[in-house]
Design a protein around this motif. Structure first.
Motif: not given
Length: 313
Positions: A99, A101, A103-104, A107-108, A159, A233, A236-237, A241, A294
């Motif tokens: 993961v 974080w 980047e997450l 993106r979100t 998130v 999720m 995403l992590t 995609s 998460l």
């Protein structure tokens, strides 16, 4: 692997270089003295395994590089190198489970904005779902589910809750709180127009037996939402995609919003209430499951310093 480019002040370039050289998951380390103009400094580049990126970003931010210089990441589609293969083997863990974080959060945060395009996609999805309901066409309803962009704000809320980021909570909440009502109002107006032209009537909805699952809420409604939220999720992590398409098809958010609007116009209040409840159940279930994934990733990774830094940001 990911390509990392660091713009570093000259005084800190040695620390950045040593940091990358000491990381088993980093290779192809390159130093370009004095080539950066804005901000001024040196450029240090490396190819980094996904498992090692999060720790390196944390270390670079502890050096203050995010304030005095900058760090960018981009995916590498193909890498033909024995050094890259060795770095992949040396890095602990599996790249699919890592993961990143930062980047997450990025993106979100980007996918949860209440923008014209977000509202347009959500509205068109609701209109398509309404047409699928009127014509008793599950295929059209599924197409509307795929088109719906609502998972971005839901992921941002999850998130934001885990990292205690009020900005993500506000952004995701605003997108949902404003986006769905507006899309439902437009869908209701479209239903009125269909009613006036004879394309829609109570009898039409009586015959729509293939889509009655939309307003029928049961235990599996919440179970499916939980599974979809967890899968979304994870997608995403792990940067998978393509799996998100399956998540969109699994949840009854857009169809429920469309059915509530259409049924309300036709005076079918029980079905409208059931659809609204279906929408709420799915939204809550997705956020709960996404947040749980998460939290589990956070415990597994053991990166409390990263969590504290992101929470402060």
């Amino acid at each position: 692997m990911l390509h990392m480019r660091v713009i570093s002040p000259e005084a800190q370039t040695g620390e950045v270089r040593d940091l990358l050289l000491d990381e088993p998951g980093a290779t192809h380390v390159t130093v370009l003295p004095g080539v950066a103009l804005q901000p001024a400094g040196d450029v240090v580049e490396a190819d980094v395994t996904r498992e090692s990126v999060d720790a390196l970003l944390n270390a670079l931010c502890e050096l203050g590089i995010d304030r005095s210089g900058g760090v960018t990441l981009e995916a590498i589609d193909t890498s033909l190198s024995d050094a890259s293969d060795a770095a992949e083997k040396a890095a602990p863990g599996d790249p699919s489970d890592a993961v990143i974080w930062d980047e997450l959060v990025a993106r979100t945060g980007e996918e949860s904005r209440l923008s014209v395009s977000f509202q347009a996609f959500l509205t068109i999805a609701c209109l398509l779902a309404a047409i699928g309901i009127i014509t008793d066409s599950p295929v059209t309803v599924v197409g509307a589910m795929v088109l719906g962009p609502e998972f971005g704000p839901l992921a941002a809320i999850a998130v934001g809750a885990v990292l205690r980021r009020a900005d993500l909570l506000r952004r995701g909440g605003l997108a949902l709180a404003a986006g769905f009502p507006l899309a439902m109002v437009i869908t209701a107006l479209a239903a009125v127009a269909f009613d006036a032209t004879g394309l829609l009537s109570t009898a039409t909805l009586d015959d729509a037996t293939q889509v009655d699952f939309i307003y029928q809420v049961g235990p599996f409604s919440f179970i499916v939402a939980l599974l979809a939220g967890a899968a979304g999720m994870l997608a995403l992590t792990s940067a998978k995609s393509a799996s998100l398409v399956g998540v969109f098809i699994s949840v009854t958010t857009v169809p429920a919003a469309a059915y509530a609007s259409t049924a309300l116009v036709e005076g079918r209040y029980a079905e409208a209430a059931g659809s609204a409840l279906q929408l709420l159940v799915n939204l809550v279930g997705i956020v709960v499951a996404a947040g749980a994934v998460l939290l589990l990733s956070r415990r597994t990774a053991g990166r409390e310093r990263v969590i504290r830094r992101l929470s402060a940001g």
